[in-house]
Design a protein around this motif. Structure first.
Motif, short mmCIF file in Angstrom:
data_model
loop_
_atom_site.label_atom_id
_atom_site.label_comp_id
_atom_site.label_asym_id
_atom_site.label_seq_id
_atom_site.Cartn_x
_atom_site.Cartn_y
_atom_site.Cartn_z
N TYR A 42 2.97 3.15 -0.14
CA TYR A 42 4.12 3.67 -0.88
C TYR A 42 4.07 5.19 -0.93
CZ TYR A 42 7.09 4.63 -4.90
OH TYR A 42 8.06 5.14 -5.74
N LEU A 54 5.53 -2.19 -8.39
CA LEU A 54 4.57 -2.45 -7.33
C LEU A 54 3.36 -3.23 -7.80
CD1 LEU A 54 4.47 1.06 -5.66
CD2 LEU A 54 5.78 -0.92 -4.95
N VAL A 81 -1.00 -1.29 -0.93
CA VAL A 81 0.40 -1.16 -1.34
C VAL A 81 0.67 0.24 -1.87
CG1 VAL A 81 2.11 -1.98 -2.98
CG2 VAL A 81 0.66 -3.61 -1.81
N ALA A 132 -2.55 -3.39 -5.71
CA ALA A 132 -3.34 -3.41 -4.47
C ALA A 132 -3.40 -2.00 -3.88
CB ALA A 132 -2.72 -4.38 -3.47
#
Lengths: 301, 338
Positions: free
Chosen positions: B177, B137, B173, B170
């Protein structure tokens, strides 16, 4: 007698209307659950499809199972199905009727969830944005395959810095939402037509069998309720007798110990009827102690 | 008979629907508690996990215990479990049935709390933000930081205002998640619980229906018997008290008649019900004396049989000494003042 009949009719109609009420409540609960659910698509290539389809299909299963659990008639049907035949034959038509009416009621809430999900569109956008053909959209046409998957996966997230003002994102989003809504409305139309036909055409086939099955399924339901009521009444009478026996046996014990007093007349007993011969602090204590340490046997013969 | 049946059915359904009502109220209370609770992730490496898991697991435990405390039947279960055998055998199946039905009802509020917490996502985000997979990620180019530094930066993910690791990964993100994982866990948990409940409810009629009916009948019986016994004892206590007090007043009135032999006897012919009810106490002084005597020297808990009008030695023996000599002296002293 009239009152009894009125209560009975209320009882009978009440069972079905209770079931319908629960069905409606579950449907409302499913809409409420959907609106209060904070849908956040992960916007990552492999996770999108799993999340989107999961949100679309797992809650309906939960709602279906809830519909079966909360339906009292389901238990009654299971008992009727599994009981030994004994001296009463089993009628498969009745069991089939009960099963189908239970299933129909349990399916309402899941269907409502799926339709609301499709009409809203977020789930489908999340699940299928990664499977779009990038060539159809200007913004994604000239990007390498690695990156295009990442970009397409980010389409559902409007606030992502890359996607904030992207017109291609909006195009993909609109396209998927349109498909989703079309699917939702079509499913709704098909289901309503099917329900309409089923209800309209049913009297043309097997009406007599249907009436019989419905009557006997109601009967089984009511019989079960009355059995439970009778058991309650019986246990109350049993308890009453048991306690009276207990008090009488205490009285006898007391009389045995008080053999010195010549005058144990009926007058004394008659006047202190409610006291049942227990007129002393020690006697009351002994009674309470005996009640705890040596409960009377369950036998009122 | 009809009325009896109606009342009883209401009683029976009332007890169970009362318990179900409490169950529902507790479930609603747990969602309300969660929304009113001000969740503050500490955003520090080791504290996050403790805080997040604590909020996830401690309130359900409290709600579970509360579910038992609020259930009236717990004392009945305890009594039935611990009583000596006496002349009535104990049935383990009945105890198991009572225990199971109480545990099932007590489990609903904790399950609701866990489901709401997982579906909301804040707890899992707080607890597991340091375990986010940076390789998949994170941004491709990130400054090389030591492990401890990385942990400290990641721990600040839930606190957007102080997050300084945009180059590492980020914030949105990572949050998306973690929230996705949390919601997946939440739905799986709810599905598991619902499937379990469904199996328990639907497999029972297939296997042990007769034993179930027996256990249910006897557990209701124990409940009803206990209530009836309490009612009978209350009735008995009432009659006992009535007779005790009546005898007390009669005793007082006998004393007064003995002290006041010169007063004209009340004509038995016109002794109406009202006079009878006064039990021979007809003025303030006498009443005060009766009250004082009741407080200072309560009669023993022993109802003597009604005294015979003829001076039978046996009757006198049967009468307990309700009044020691002291109040008698007081009587004399009082009236000597007048």
């Amino acid at each position: 007698m009239d009152r009894f009949r009125m209560i009975f009719q209320y009882f009978q109609s009440n069972s079905e209307s209770v079931m319908n009420g629960i069905c409606g409540l579950l449907a409302l609960a499913s809409v409420k659950m959907y609106t209060s659910l904070d849908f956040s698509c992960p916007c990552l290539p492999q996770y999108n499809m799993a999340y989107g389809l999961g949100i679309m299909f797992v809650p309906p299963i939960i709602l279906f199972l809830c519909g079966l659990i909360l339906n009292r008639q389901a238990l009654v049907m299971l008992e009727e199905w599994r009981r030994p035949a004994g001296r009463r034959k089993k009628d498969p038509a009745v069991i089939r009727y009960m099963c189908s009416s239970i299933m129909q009621r349990a399916m309402v809430a899941p269907v409502v969830w799926i339709i609301v999900t499709l009409l809203d569109g977020k789930c489908l956008i999340c699940a299928f944005s990664g499977s779009m053909d990038p060539q159809k959209f200007v913004g994604f046409a000239n990007v390498s395959t690695e990156q295009v998957q990442q970009l397409l996966a980010k389409v559902p997230c409007k606030d992502d810095e890359l996607m904030r003002n992207s017109t291609s994102r909006k195009a993909v989003s609109r396209y998927l939402r349109c498909c989703s809504q079309a699917l939702g409305w079509s499913i709704l139309l098909i289901l309503i037509i099917a329900a309409f036909l089923a209800r309209w055409l049913r009297p043309c086939f097997n009406q007599a069998t249907l009436l019989q099955a419905r009557h006997w399924s109601n009967y089984i339901d009511i019989e079960q309720k009355i059995f439970e009521e009778t058991c309650c009444e019986h246990s109350r009478l049993f308890a009453h007798k048991c306690i009276l026996h207990f008090f009488e046996s205490m009285q006898q014990e007391i009389r045995l110990h008080r053999f010195s007093l010549p005058r144990e007349g009926e007058e004394a007993e008659g006047e202190e009827g409610p006291l049942q011969g227990i007129t002393d602090q020690d006697q009351v204590n002994k009674l309470l102690k005996t009640w705890y340490y040596e409960k009377p046997p369950l036998d009122v013969s | 008979m009809d009325k009896f049946r109606m009342i009883f059915q209401f009683f029976q359904s009332n007890q169970e629907s009362f318990m179900n009502g409490i169950c529902g109220i507790m479930a609603l209370a747990s969602t309300q508690m969660y929304s009113a609770f001000d969740f503050n992730c500490p955003c520090l490496p080791h504290y996050n996990l403790a805080y997040g898991l604590g909020i996830l697991l401690v309130p359900p435990f409290i709600l579970f215990l509360l579910g038992f405390v609020l259930n009236n039947n717990i004392s009945m279960l305890a009594e039935e479990w611990r009583r000596p055998r006496g002349r009535r055998g104990k049935d383990a199946a009945v105890l198991r049935y009572m225990c199971c039905s109480m545990a099932q009802r007590a489990m609903i509020a904790p399950v609701v709390w866990l489901a709401v917490t997982l579906l909301d996502g804040k707890c899992i985000t707080c607890a597991f933000c340091t375990l986010v997979p940076l390789e998949s990620l994170g941004n491709a180019s990130h400054p090389h930081l030591s492990q401890g530094e990385v942990q400290r930066v990641l721990a600040r993910i839930p606190c957007k205002e102080i997050y300084n690791g945009q180059q590492l990964i980020a914030n949105e993100v990572a949050v998306r998640y973690l929230r996705c994982i949390s919601q997946a866990l939440g739905w799986c948990f709810v599905l598991l619980m619902t499937t379990l409940a469904f199996l328990v409810r639907s497999l029972r009629p297939c296997f042990s229906q007769a034993a179930f009916l027996k256990s249910r009948y006897w557990s209701h019986y124990i409940d009803i018997e206990r209530k009836l016994f309490d009612e009978t004892c209350a009735e008995h206590a009432r009659s006992f008290a009535k007779v005790c007090i009546q005898q007390f007043f009669e005793g007082m009135s006998t004393d007064l008649e003995a002290a006041h032999r010169h007063l004209p006897k009340k004509a038995p012919a016109d002794a109406g019900e009202a006079v009878e009810k006064l039990l021979g106490i007809t003025d303030q002084g006498t009443m005060n004396m009766a009250l004082k005597s009741w407080h200072r020297c309560k009669p023993p808990l022993h109802l003597h049989p009604p005294a015979q009008p003829t001076g039978n030695g046996w009757a006198g023996e049967g009468q307990p000494p309700t009044h020691p000599s002291a109040p008698r002296k007081e009587t004399a002293a009082y009236y000597s003042w007048v």
